[in-house]
Design a protein around this motif. Structure first.
Motif, PDB file in Angstrom:
ATOM      1  N   TYR A   9       0.813  -1.211   0.000  1.00 18.43           N
ATOM      2  CA  TYR A   9       0.000   0.000   0.000  1.00 18.43           C
ATOM      3  C   TYR A   9       0.849   1.265   0.000  1.00 18.43           C
ATOM      4  O   TYR A   9       0.423   2.310   0.466  1.00 18.43           O
ATOM      5  CB  TYR A   9      -0.975   0.023   1.192  1.00 18.43           C
ATOM      6  N   GLY A  10       2.074   1.144  -0.514  1.00 19.53           N
ATOM      7  CA  GLY A  10       2.963   2.299  -0.521  1.00 19.53           C
ATOM      8  C   GLY A  10       2.916   3.104  -1.805  1.00 19.53           C
ATOM      9  O   GLY A  10       3.581   4.117  -1.919  1.00 19.53           O
ATOM     10  N   ASP A  11       2.132   2.626  -2.788  1.00 19.03           N
ATOM     11  CA  ASP A  11       2.033   3.378  -4.033  1.00 19.03           C
ATOM     12  C   ASP A  11       1.440   4.758  -3.771  1.00 19.03           C
ATOM     13  O   ASP A  11       0.584   4.931  -2.905  1.00 19.03           O
ATOM     14  CB  ASP A  11       1.148   2.654  -5.043  1.00 19.03           C
ATOM     15  N   LYS A  12       1.921   5.716  -4.534  1.00 21.05           N
ATOM     16  CA  LYS A  12       1.347   7.051  -4.432  1.00 21.05           C
ATOM     17  C   LYS A  12       1.208   7.640  -5.829  1.00 21.05           C
ATOM     18  O   LYS A  12       1.847   7.194  -6.783  1.00 21.05           O
ATOM     19  CB  LYS A  12       2.185   7.956  -3.537  1.00 21.05           C
ATOM     20  N   TYR A  13       0.340   8.607  -5.945  1.00 16.76           N
ATOM     21  CA  TYR A  13       0.136   9.343  -7.183  1.00 16.76           C
ATOM     22  C   TYR A  13       0.704  10.736  -6.991  1.00 16.76           C
ATOM     23  O   TYR A  13       0.508  11.357  -5.947  1.00 16.76           O
ATOM     24  CB  TYR A  13      -1.344   9.429  -7.527  1.00 16.76           C
ATOM     25  N   VAL A  14       1.406  11.221  -8.013  1.00 18.39           N
ATOM     26  CA  VAL A  14       2.028  12.538  -7.938  1.00 18.39           C
ATOM     27  C   VAL A  14       1.449  13.428  -9.033  1.00 18.39           C
ATOM     28  O   VAL A  14       1.439  13.055 -10.212  1.00 18.39           O
ATOM     29  CB  VAL A  14       3.561  12.431  -8.077  1.00 18.39           C
ATOM     30  N   ALA A  15       0.961  14.584  -8.630  1.00 24.84           N
ATOM     31  CA  ALA A  15       0.398  15.562  -9.564  1.00 24.84           C
ATOM     32  C   ALA A  15       1.150  16.874  -9.418  1.00 24.84           C
ATOM     33  O   ALA A  15       1.401  17.330  -8.297  1.00 24.84           O
ATOM     34  CB  ALA A  15      -1.086  15.782  -9.279  1.00 24.84           C
ATOM     35  N   SER A  16       1.518  17.452 -10.546  1.00 19.92           N
ATOM     36  CA  SER A  16       2.190  18.754 -10.542  1.00 19.92           C
ATOM     37  C   SER A  16       1.317  19.783 -11.227  1.00 19.92           C
ATOM     38  O   SER A  16       0.621  19.479 -12.195  1.00 19.92           O
ATOM     39  CB  SER A  16       3.538  18.664 -11.266  1.00 19.92           C
ATOM     40  N   PHE A  17       1.365  20.995 -10.700  1.00 24.39           N
ATOM     41  CA  PHE A  17       0.619  22.125 -11.239  1.00 24.39           C
ATOM     42  C   PHE A  17       1.642  23.209 -11.564  1.00 24.39           C
ATOM     43  O   PHE A  17       2.183  23.843 -10.666  1.00 24.39           O
ATOM     44  CB  PHE A  17      -0.398  22.625 -10.211  1.00 24.39           C
ATOM     45  N   LYS A  18       1.927  23.377 -12.862  1.00 24.99           N
ATOM     46  CA  LYS A  18       2.995  24.277 -13.310  1.00 24.99           C
ATOM     47  C   LYS A  18       2.393  25.572 -13.850  1.00 24.99           C
ATOM     48  O   LYS A  18       1.699  25.565 -14.858  1.00 24.99           O
ATOM     49  CB  LYS A  18       3.818  23.578 -14.394  1.00 24.99           C
ATOM     50  N   TYR A  19       2.678  26.694 -13.154  1.00 24.07           N
ATOM     51  CA  TYR A  19       2.137  27.997 -13.521  1.00 24.07           C
ATOM     52  C   TYR A  19       3.235  28.914 -14.028  1.00 24.07           C
ATOM     53  O   TYR A  19       4.303  29.007 -13.428  1.00 24.07           O
ATOM     54  CB  TYR A  19       1.491  28.678 -12.311  1.00 24.07           C
ATOM     55  N   GLY A  20       2.950  29.601 -15.119  1.00 22.42           N
ATOM     56  CA  GLY A  20       3.878  30.590 -15.647  1.00 22.42           C
ATOM     57  C   GLY A  20       3.155  31.498 -16.610  1.00 22.42           C
ATOM     58  O   GLY A  20       1.994  31.267 -16.964  1.00 22.42           O
ATOM     59  N   SER A  21       3.846  32.512 -17.063  1.00 24.07           N
ATOM     60  CA  SER A  21       3.257  33.430 -18.030  1.00 24.07           C
ATOM     61  C   SER A  21       3.202  32.768 -19.395  1.00 24.07           C
ATOM     62  O   SER A  21       4.125  32.056 -19.794  1.00 24.07           O
ATOM     63  CB  SER A  21       4.080  34.716 -18.128  1.00 24.07           C
ATOM     64  N   TRP A  22       2.131  33.017 -20.099  1.00 21.23           N
ATOM     65  CA  TRP A  22       1.970  32.436 -21.438  1.00 21.23           C
ATOM     66  C   TRP A  22       2.649  33.294 -22.491  1.00 21.23           C
ATOM     67  O   TRP A  22       3.121  32.791 -23.500  1.00 21.23           O
ATOM     68  CB  TRP A  22       0.481  32.292 -21.755  1.00 21.23           C
ATOM     69  N   THR A  23       2.739  34.611 -22.280  1.00 21.20           N
ATOM     70  CA  THR A  23       3.264  35.492 -23.322  1.00 21.20           C
ATOM     71  C   THR A  23       4.476  36.324 -22.913  1.00 21.20           C
ATOM     72  O   THR A  23       5.124  36.892 -23.781  1.00 21.20           O
ATOM     73  CB  THR A  23       2.174  36.472 -23.804  1.00 21.20           C
TER      74      THR A  23
END
Length: 197
Positions: free
Chosen positions: A122-136
């Motif tokens: 039961y050691g599995d984990k899910y990793v989610a990243s949220f990458k924010y930056g300027s588009w222009t």
């Protein structure tokens, strides 16, 4: 020299974590994004205006940074609809007499989480990243920074779930340079790791 520095703070209050036990799954988060910057065109002397030192302005009436979630999950047939609906653009901006602008819109964001397996039961984990930056804008025109050097999402109002628990909450600032260009391209990447219960 940086023209505008946008200070960012993510306040997360709910997560949806779909279909466990697959290699990838969607993570939907509801959050408030506190953005703070200075606009010298929005300054005044309070004593000349009845000592008013802050006002509320519809964000559509002033310049706002174009911070974008780079890695959001998109339905490409309706991409234009999702882009307009990901952030509540009706949230008012609070403007102070010195040009400081605070905008705290609510948003719904979706990214993919990848499973990281472990030998521990039961050691599995899910990793989610949220990458924010300027588009222009490049980093010479618009930089990003953490509010109060806080390198994690604020979880004070988070509604916990029975099906998973958050085991990691971190963030890092990245600055990328491309071979073609001298300009830096900064982003803030927030990472959440989940363990299925």
């Amino acid at each position: 020299m940086v023209s505008v520095c946008v200070v960012c703070l993510l306040l997360i209050f709910q997560l949806d974590f779909s279909s466990a036990y697959s290699d990838e799954t969607k993570v939907v988060k509801w959050l408030k994004t506190a953005l703070l910057w200075n606009d010298n065109r929005l300054t005044w002397i309070p004593s000349r205006f009845g000592n008013v030192d802050t006002i509320r302005i519809p964000i559509r009436d002033i310049w706002r940074p174009d911070l974008f979630l780079y890695n959001k999950q998109v339905n490409y047939f309706f991409n234009h609809m999702e882009l307009s609906n990901q952030v509540n653009v009706e949230a008012m901006a609070v403007v102070s007499y010195d040009g400081t602008v605070l905008w705290v819109p609510t948003a719904k964001m979706t990214v993919m989480a990848k499973r990281q397996t472990s030998w521990i039961p039961y050691g599995d984990k899910y990793v989610a990243s949220f990458k924010y930056g300027s588009w222009t804008y490049d980093g010479f025109k618009l930089d990003v920074a953490f509010f109060d050097n806080r390198t994690s999402m604020v979880m004070d109002d988070y509604i916990s779930q029975d099906s998973f628990e958050i085991v990691e909450n971190s963030a890092v600032k990245n600055v990328k340079k491309y071979p073609c260009c001298d300009e830096p391209y900064p982003d803030l990447t927030f990472t959440l790791a989940f363990k299925v219960l």
